[in-house]
Write an enzyme that holds these catalytic residues in place. Structure first.
Site, short mmCIF file in Angstrom:
data_model
loop_
_atom_site.label_atom_id
_atom_site.label_comp_id
_atom_site.label_asym_id
_atom_site.label_seq_id
_atom_site.Cartn_x
_atom_site.Cartn_y
_atom_site.Cartn_z
N GLY A 46 0.59 -0.85 0.13
CA GLY A 46 0.39 -0.40 -0.03
C GLY A 46 1.14 1.19 -0.18
N GLN A 51 3.38 9.72 0.32
CA GLN A 51 4.92 9.39 0.77
C GLN A 51 6.36 9.27 -0.80
OE1 GLN A 51 2.60 6.08 1.91
NE2 GLN A 51 4.38 4.85 3.13
N LEU A 95 6.16 1.51 3.58
CA LEU A 95 7.97 2.24 3.23
C LEU A 95 8.27 3.15 4.26
CD1 LEU A 95 6.07 1.30 -0.20
CD2 LEU A 95 8.06 -0.44 1.35
N GLU A 137 -3.12 3.36 4.92
CA GLU A 137 -3.34 4.52 4.38
C GLU A 137 -4.00 5.63 4.07
OE1 GLU A 137 -0.87 3.78 2.63
OE2 GLU A 137 -0.38 1.92 2.99
N HIS A 140 -2.76 8.10 6.63
CA HIS A 140 -1.60 8.73 5.70
C HIS A 140 -2.40 9.80 5.34
CE1 HIS A 140 2.21 6.40 5.75
NE2 HIS A 140 1.61 4.79 5.68
NI NI Z 1 2.34 3.43 5.72
#
Ligand code: NI
Length: 173
Positions: A46, A51, A95, A137, A140
């Site tokens: 994801g 990001q 990540l 997600e 985020h």
């Molecule tokens: Ni994440």
């Protein structure tokens, strides 16, 4: 399309609240394609646009295993419309927080409304890993990381470790 550099903790952009997508423009399609390229390259299951440094409410998810066909889902403006009282626990990673994993408890089942890349409204019910991944997600998009769901002690320790690594990278550069 391209693999983009990942934004890594403690980069302040990860705290940013992302802006909704209006209409699906070629730029949005290109962003989604770059996100998928970056996510597959990492590899990850994801990714949120912030990001790769873009503060738009776009997330990509693909839970297909390595030996399975790709099954990408792109969510624009995803919103949780319902969540179960029942909770589920998964060991999460991110990540933007490489090689750091901790268990997080979240609603086990969620309903999510979003717009697809054709500009059509969609709604899905997700459970299991997909439910956790979507919630991670969407967090985020609101500047929330999975470590924000941990105890203050664990979170502070994690941030400290990544701040130190960032300094070391700077010195090395
Ligand atoms: Ni994440």
């Amino acid at each position: 399309m391209a693999i983009k550099p990942l934004v890594i903790l403690p980069d302040p952009r990860l705290k940013q609240v992302s802006e909704p997508v209006g209409v699906v423009t070629p730029d949005i399609r290109a962003l989604a394609a770059d996100m998928l390229d970056t996510m597959y390259d990492a590899p990850g299951i994801g990714l949120a646009a912030i990001q790769i440094g873009v503060a738009k409410r776009v997330i990509t998810i693909d839970l297909a295993k390595q030996d399975e066909d790709k099954n990408p889902i792109v969510f624009l403006n995803p919103e949780i419309t319902w969540e179960s009282d029942e909770l589920g626990i998964y060991e999460e990673g991110c990540l933007s927080i490489p090689e750091y994993y901790e268990e997080v408890e979240r609603p086990a089942v969620v309903k999510v409304r979003y717009m697809d890349l054709d500009g059509k409204a969609q709604e899905i019910e997700a459970s299991g890993l997909l439910a956790t991944c979507i919630q991670h997600e969407i967090d985020h998009l609101d500047g929330v990381l999975f470590i924000d769901h941990l105890s203050k002690l664990k979170r502070d320790r994690c941030i400290k470790k990544f701040a130190k690594q960032a300094k070391e990278r700077e010195r090395g550069a």
